[in-house]
Structures are given as structure tokens and as C-alpha cells.
Design a protein around this motif. Structure first.
Motif, PDB file in Angstrom:
ATOM      1  N   GLN B  49       0.575  -3.038  -2.233  1.00  0.00           N
ATOM      2  CA  GLN B  49       1.582  -2.693  -1.177  1.00  0.00           C
ATOM      3  C   GLN B  49       1.428  -1.727  -1.021  1.00  0.00           C
ATOM      4  O   GLN B  49       1.112  -1.581   0.619  1.00  0.00           O
ATOM      5  N   ASN B  53       0.767  -1.662   2.853  1.00  0.00           N
ATOM      6  CA  ASN B  53       1.791  -0.756   4.687  1.00  0.00           C
ATOM      7  C   ASN B  53       0.840  -0.051   5.124  1.00  0.00           C
ATOM      8  O   ASN B  53       0.896   0.242   6.650  1.00  0.00           O
ATOM      9  N   PHE B 190       6.713   6.236   0.950  1.00  0.00           N
ATOM     10  CA  PHE B 190       6.962   4.984   0.715  1.00  0.00           C
ATOM     11  C   PHE B 190       6.719   4.980  -0.653  1.00  0.00           C
ATOM     12  O   PHE B 190       7.244   4.505  -1.790  1.00  0.00           O
ATOM     13  N   LYS B 285       9.603   0.927  -2.127  1.00  0.00           N
ATOM     14  CA  LYS B 285       8.526   0.802  -1.358  1.00  0.00           C
ATOM     15  C   LYS B 285       7.300  -0.022  -1.603  1.00  0.00           C
ATOM     16  O   LYS B 285       7.045  -1.045  -1.212  1.00  0.00           O
ATOM     17  N   GLN B 290      10.850  -5.855  -7.047  1.00  0.00           N
ATOM     18  CA  GLN B 290      11.486  -4.829  -7.059  1.00  0.00           C
ATOM     19  C   GLN B 290      13.012  -5.231  -7.314  1.00  0.00           C
ATOM     20  O   GLN B 290      13.810  -4.765  -7.644  1.00  0.00           O
ATOM     21  N   ASP B 388      18.067  -0.144  -0.753  1.00  0.00           N
ATOM     22  CA  ASP B 388      17.239   1.706   0.015  1.00  0.00           C
ATOM     23  C   ASP B 388      17.820   2.894   0.152  1.00  0.00           C
ATOM     24  O   ASP B 388      17.434   4.280   0.039  1.00  0.00           O
ATOM     25  N   GLN B 391      15.454   4.416  -3.060  1.00  0.00           N
ATOM     26  CA  GLN B 391      14.921   4.826  -2.233  1.00  0.00           C
ATOM     27  C   GLN B 391      14.755   6.490  -1.686  1.00  0.00           C
ATOM     28  O   GLN B 391      14.211   7.237  -1.900  1.00  0.00           O
TER      29      GLN B 391
END
Lengths: 479, 479
Positions: B49, B53, B190, B285, B290, B388, B391
Motif C-alpha cells: 500500500q 500510494n 497515510f 489507508k 480494511q 475515515d 484514520q
């Protein structure tokens, strides 16, 4: 562009042509390390596309990415004797750390079966943990003493190796089969490289495998390029590394193991197959740059042209296309055209003052040289259409070529003639290893695969000894 | 879940807790190779990941991916003497190929400056070729003799190293600065790891650098984790490797070089910072998984529940979420809950027979344990909202913790007290190297960075010698 920067060799002189394309097209370059090259953005970028796209296939199959150590203690590599015997002549050994000698020398992995099986043996407990599919996008090392060639053969191999474990032989056989077709489909669809798929004869299987499946491509000089392999491993590995699990009846069983891989040599294959006298032609699906925008500047009109070019670049990037804008000063448009053609970028987009006035651009195809005038309003659709069409044409052309250079042969002379004509030959064979060796020697070729889906006429006689044939074998020279 | 498979150590016993989380959470495992570990899917998946990213950030900056050889001939590594002196004590050496000794021994690269600069020198012609930004997602090797720790310190380092060349010192300084902030922003956004950014003092800069910038995180035990560095290299490298270009006036100029990198140790950092007594908590993220769907099965209701669970899994995967369905037989829901919590999966989605009837599911957060009942019709939106929120909460929590454990100190005793309290301290310093060393010795810490954006009160006195201070330095223990 000065003469010495373009491709000066004819493609018929494949070896020199290939070297020029690789170096001048900035795919790879020679390094101060013997047998190892540098992969530059044009070459490594293709591998990035391969990783990005094939990783999805692996994930969907349930494979997970991992990283196992590069170094293998000698004692670990020795645990499966056939495997060790097969690899030890070409191992690079680490013997010192700092200023001192290591207690045990360690191999740069030539492949990772030994350490992965060791860890699988540690992790595996129950049938519920199966199947297990572990993948690595990594590098392996072999002390190659033959002539090296960028992408095709070297001491550092960039590849993906997947290692799987199953509860039954049926399942591991199914996986071995799945992998070779997954490779075959991917290579044909994304790299536009047509293949022959089949099973290796015993002389050519992986060190320690029960059998190996392979996909083979035919290069312009008549040599085969082994393009992917999948191995059903003998249970000697499960024994050597104690890879066992408790079955539903709580009894310990040996796991069934398999491994499969493809490498960056595929990129060497696509360069050789698709390229022409001007240089490389990269299939759009794996091209790091799918189109390049070249503004045609005339004095006084710079601003209008550059503004349109920049906006188009931005729009196309947002449209998920891989596009470069070549607005470098000090180079003529003609020089730029040649440079990007050599690098194999599928499409060129020209924008000059007249195009700006007409709200259009000119799209030029790398493969056919065809030019199409396209309105700015539907340029994205047109680019996608041309990219698809170019991808398809590269594959169809290569497929016709493969078919026309794959011949049936029923005598050693016919095999020799095929090879002299840069072809490979499918021959009936008795299945005997010594007889196979005699064919190899007499024709200066080797057995590539026993092709799937090729039916042998009943009553066919072995091309080597004249006895009744067991199956068909594809013979040819190889990289 | 049997006691021995869960996390039994308290987080206050950080070292043992970390080891259990890493191994039992299946992030990494010890291997038969001393100082090298295996990164398992839960751990390597986070790196996947990060690569996915951060590669976008690099590409947008104009960096291109490449691959340079792993092996560096000793003569090449020796070309820049300060660099060689810095790295040679920890080099692993390859001395044999097959059965024979190599003519020249070769280092497993501890870093790639030497070979990249050698090639840059070969490629670089004109100012038009600049700037040049070459990146590698690769592995480097250091013969570490200190205690190793998965992710944090080992003989095999998985990282990204970017090497750039510019025409002027202004530009290379700008790039050096850009990189450290690009890392800082990425790591905070992240990985939810708050940082202090700054410049290294000379004692801690990269071997051969003019200066080094760094980002530092503070672990729960009070030790700093160096989390990314960016180096403006001295021109000794351009001289040693002849990295020159023709400027606009056709005169040869030395290029200005820089390099920057982040490594998988970031993952060690996020495990330590975010985890709790139950195990890891992975920021959504960068979480390879997840959310996990756990069907709650009762006899006679299996089919209805499994059908809904499978359909939901399919829908969420299509919605670009990284979701697993845990429909393994033979484990209780409670066992599964514990197992996924230990592995740090941010959300659990429970579906039982009553949920099927009510057309809803229960979402459980890994960080707070909060449960929310959600209608199937808007489950995707709710999952995204919770991800969200989780995070953000992880970052805010870690940021408060960082702030509360960063203290100003104006005496050596105050530094010692901070360190005893698992904190780090910002102190005024005169800038003298010997004085810095005396502070290091007296406090058993080291200089981390000269923080950006921290203003020193005028008239501040050096914490070491009492002379007038030049700047503030962050002192602390370090991994």
C-alpha cells in the motif's frame, strides 16, 4: 538526430539490432558489474505495468505478497539434494561480513523454494490453512557463465515467483495447470506475444520437479524464448522441509507443493518480436508511455501551440492515459519524432499552428506510420481506439508469424531444414530420454515442450528411432 | 483462541509486546537466516500500500523507476572515500561464483549512490537532460551487528531510494527540502504517524553528504525512530563519478546530487504507536485488509447468513474496498474476532440470522470497540465513514501523545528527566561538535534533528557548555 544515435543495424542482423534498440532506446544499459545490467525507465516501466496488471490476477487467485530473505545458508539449500545439485554450479556465495569471515557461507538465492518450504513447514498446522499461495516480486541471482544479454539472460533476474501448497495432488495439479494458462493468457493479451503452451520433457524440467509446464515464444532468429514455467514439485520437498498438515481426521499428511514464475525476459521477447528498423514498438497495454505529444513550434506561434499542448497533456493524464509532453527546447520536431519512434512509444500526437486553428491534432501510429487528423473534442476516444487497434494488430501479426514458422516434421532432415529457415518443428517422439538426446544432438536443437492440444496422427513413428511415437515434441534452438 | 496464541504481554513491556504482535499478528517471522526476517502478507501488504500510494507522489514529481545491480565491485564502492569509510564496516561481500573465487569481491549494496552516479556520469550530456530523478523500490544489505528487530533493524532493508541530479545548488536544495516534506506529509496522512522534521547535525549526517534532513517519530518507550532522510550530497560524488553536463554556454559543469529514502521500518513504527493490548491497529489507508466480514452461524440458518455475507463481500470488493470474508469452518466467531483484532484489521462486519432478517449488519471498530448497526442499503457509505474517522482518530491520538512527550529542556538534568519519562527534549545548543558529544554522553541520548519551525528564545544558553546557543536540537534515545 545524428546517425550514431539512431538504429543503424538491420533487424535481420538480430543480435546487433537488439543491442542497439536496448541501449539507444534507453531500455537498459551495460553496467560496471559483469553480467548485470541497469534497467532504465523505458525498460523497467514495462515491468511496472506487468507487475501492476499481473498482480491483480494473482490476488484474485488468492496469492499474497511476501518477502523472504535473499540469502540462503548453504545447509538450507542442501536440504533437497536434487534441487541443490541442479543449482549449485551457478550460485554466488557471500562469505564475508565487514572484515570477518562468516561462520557459514550463504547463497544469493537462485530461487526461493528452500526457504519458503522451510517456513511453510513452520506455519502449516491444519487442512484449514490450505491452500497457501505466497508470491514474491523479487530478484534472484545465478552465476551465469554463458554469454549474457539484457532482459534475456544475466546474473540478476527480475521476476515473480509464486509458491503454493495444497492438501491433494488433484488440487496441486490444477494449480500448476491454472498458472501456465494464466501466464499464457496474460502474455498474449498484454504483451501481444503469441505462445505455444505445453509440458516439458523430463530432461528440461525444474530441478526437483515431478513435471514442469511451460509457455514458449518464437523469436525472429528462430530461437525459442522460454517465457514462463509452472512446476508440480515432487514430495521430496515436503519431506525435506517437513511441510505437513493435520487432515480432517487429525492425521498428519505431507502437503503437495508447486511453484511458478515469469521474468523480465518477456520484455526482451516483446522488443525482438514487435520492433522494426526504426527501433522498438511497445504494446500499448504495457507501454510506460502510450502517447507522446510533440508541439510543432513556429516563431511567433509558440504560445498558442504550447497552451493547447499543455491542456491536452493534462486532460489525457486525467483520462488515465500514460502520456508525455515533449516540449524540450533545442531539438527539432524531426529529431524528437525519431527519438520517440526508437523508444517504441505507440502513438505520437502532433500539434502545430494550423492544428490549433482547426481545433484538431494529428495522431501518428508507431506500427503503420498512419496519420489521422482528429478533432480535439474527441481526441481521447480516438487515442483509445488507436491504442486498441495497435495492440490487436501487433498480436495478430505476431500470431501469423508464429503459425507460419511452426512446422510439422517427420524426419531429422526436416527438423534441420526448419531450423535453417528460422523455424521450429513439431515431431513425433517415442518418449525415450536417450532417443531425445540423439535428436537434440543431430539437429543442434532441444526439446521445448510437448504441446497441449496438438493431436498426433495414430501410427506416427518417432523421428529419432523410428519406433512407435508416444507424443509430439516441439524441437528448436533456444535462448 | 488458546492463551498462547493471543497477545499476553502488556504494551508497557514494549519489547516483548512488539515481538508478540509482529509474530502472532502474522506481520513477520524469524527465519533461519541470522538478522533477516520473513515479511508475511499482513506486513508486506502494508508495504504494498505504501508503494502504491507513494509511487504516485514520486511519479508526479518526475521520478522514474529503474533497477540497478545489487552487486557493487569493491573498486566502485571505494571511489568516494568518505562514503566508503562510512559503509565498509557493515558490508556483506560476495567472493565466490559457483566453485571458483571471483577476481574482485563484490559488495551487496548498502545503498546505491556509487553505481547510480557512475551511470549518471555516463548518461548525462547536456543541461537539457536535467533534472534527472531515478528511483528504486528495492532492498539493501548491511551486516548489522547490533540487536536486530523485525521492520526496525536488520541485515536486509526493504526501502525506496531516489537519486536526483540538478544543474544548480538552489535546485538541489529545493529537491532535498521537497523530499523530506513529501515524506513527512505522506507518513502523517497515510500511516497516521506524527513527526518532527528537521536537519541532522553533522555528527549524524549521511556518509558523504553536505547535509541531511530527517523526519523523526517518537515511540512509546521514548526512543526516536528515524523515519525518512534526504541528503544534499557533497560535490565529491560528482567529481569521483564524473557527473558533468554541458551548460547553455557549452561549458562543462559538475552536477548537484541528492538522494532520499524511506524504508519498511515505518511499519514497525506504526505497529508500536497505534497498537493496544489486543494487538495491532492498522491505519485504514495502508491496511491490506480494511474490513473483515464474519458470518455468525447458527444451525439451520447457515445458508441465509452465508448468502448475504458472500453478496456483501462481492459488493464491497467492487466498491474498491479491501475486504476479506472469514467463512472458515471449525472456528467460533469469538475466536475469529480475537484473531482479526490481533492482526489489526480496522473494521469487523458481523452478520447473524437476526441481521439478515433486519437487512442490516453490525460494524465494530478496532480502535474504540464501538458497534454500529447499519442497514445493508448504505453499508458501503458507513464503512467509508468509519474508516475515515478511525484514520483521523489514530493520528490525532498519536499527535497529542507526541506533543505531550516533547519537552523543552534547559539543563542536562532536565534532558535526563525527560528521557526517564519516555520523552525527548528540545535544547539550546552552541553548535560545537565536541559539546554535542558531551551532551550525548552525559544524557545517554543523541541528537535527532535541529527542528524546523521551532524558534529559539534570544539569549538562550547552550545546555552543554553554557555558551551562547546557535540553534535548538532535539535530543533523545533512538532505535
Amino acid at each position: 538526430m545524428s546517425e550514431d544515435l539512431g538504429i543503424t543495424a538491420k533487424k535481420s542482423d538480430l543480435s546487433e539490432w537488439y543491442k542497439q534498440v536496448v541501449v539507444r532506446g534507453k531500455f537498459a544499459d551495460y553496467s560496471p558489474v559483469k553480467g548485470m545490467v541497469v534497467y532504465r525507465p523505458n525498460g523497467y516501466g514495462i515491468w511496472d505495468q506487468i507487475m501492476h496488471n499481473f498482480d491483480k490476477v494473482l490476488q484474485a487467485r488468492g496469492a499474497k505478497n511476501t518477502s523472504f530473505p535473499l540469502l540462503l545458508p548453504e545447509s538450507l539449500l542442501k536440504k533437497e539434494s536434487e534441487h541443490f545439485a541442479g543449482f549449485t554450479p551457478e550460485v554466488l556465495w557471500v562469505t564475508q561480513g565487514g572484515a570477518s569471515d562468516l561462520e557459514e557461507k550463504m547463497a544469493l538465492r537462485p530461487t526461493s523454494e528452500t526457504i519458503i518450504h522451510h517456513m511453510m513447514g513452520k506455519w502449516l498446522q491444519s487442512y484449514r490453512d490450505l491452500p497457501l499461495r505466497l508470491n514474491q516480486w523479487n530478484k534472484v541471482y545465478r552465476y551465469e557463465t554463458k554469454m549474457t544479454k539484457p532482459f534475456i539472460r544475466g546474473r540478476e533476474i527480475i521476476w515473480t515467483e509464486t509458491h503454493t501448497a495444497f492438501a491433494s495432488k488433484e488440487e496441486v495439479a490444477d494449480e500448476t495447470d491454472w498458472a501456465i494458462h494464466a501466464y499464457g493468457d496474460f502474455i498474449e493479451n498484454f504483451l501481444a506475444l503469441p505462445l505455444i503452451r505445453g509440458r516439458k520433457t523430463d530432461s528440461d524440467k525444474f530441478a526437483g520437479a515431478e513435471y514442469t509446464l511451460g509457455v514458449e515464444a518464437l523469436m525472429p532468429d528462430g530461437k525459442a524464448l522460454q517465457s514462463g514455467t509452472s512446476h508440480l514439485l515432487s514430495q521430496k520437498f515436503s519431506v525435506a522441509f517437513d511441510v505437513k498438515f493435520l487432515d480432517e481426521k487429525e492425521k498428519w499428511q505431507l502437503a503437495w507443493l508447486n511453484s511458478y514464475g515469469i521474468s523480465m525476459r518477456l520484455i526482451g521477447g516483446l522488443l525482438m518480436i514487435h520492433g522494426d528498423e526504426k527501433g522498438a514498438i511497445i504494446p500499448p497495454k504495457v507501454a510506460p508511455i502510450q502517447a507522446v505529444i510533440v508541439p510543432i513550434i513556429f516563431k511567433g506561434k509558440e504560445q498558442a501551440v504550447n497552451t493547447v499542448a499543455k491542456q491536452l497533456h493534462k486532460d489525457l493524464l486525467e483520462g488515465e492515459l500514460r502520456v508525455e509532453l515533449d516540449d524540450r527546447e533545442g531539438y527539432t520536431p524531426g529529431w524528437k519524432f525519431n527519438d520517440w519512434e526508437m523508444q517504441g512509444v505507440p502513438l505520437r500526437i502532433e500539434i502545430g499552428p494550423k492544428d490549433v486553428e482547426a481545433k484538431s491534432v494529428v495522431i501518428v501510429r508507431r506500427d503503420t506510420g498512419e496519420k489521422v487528423k482528429v478533432k480535439l473534442t474527441n481526441v481521447k476516444e480516438e487515442i483509445n481506439k488507436e491504442l486498441d487497434s495497435l495492440q490487436t494488430r501487433l498480436f495478430e501479426k505476431a500470431k501469423k508469424d508464429l503459425e507460419s514458422r511452426t512446422v510439422d516434421a517427420s524426419s531429422l532432415d526436416a527438423v534441420k531444414k526448419a531450423v535453417a529457415d528460422k523455424k521450429w518443428a513439431i515431431v513425433p517422439h517415442c518418449g525415450d530420454a536417450k532417443c531425445e538426446e540423439s535428436i537434440t544432438e543431430a539437429t543442434e536443437t532441444g526439446p521445448r515442450v510437448i504441446p497441449f492440444n496438438k493431436k498426433m496422427k495414430s501410427g506416427s513413428k518417432c523421428v529419432g528411432c523410428g519406433k512407435e511415437a508416444e507424443y509430439l515434441v516441439l524441437f528448436g534452438k533456444a535462448y
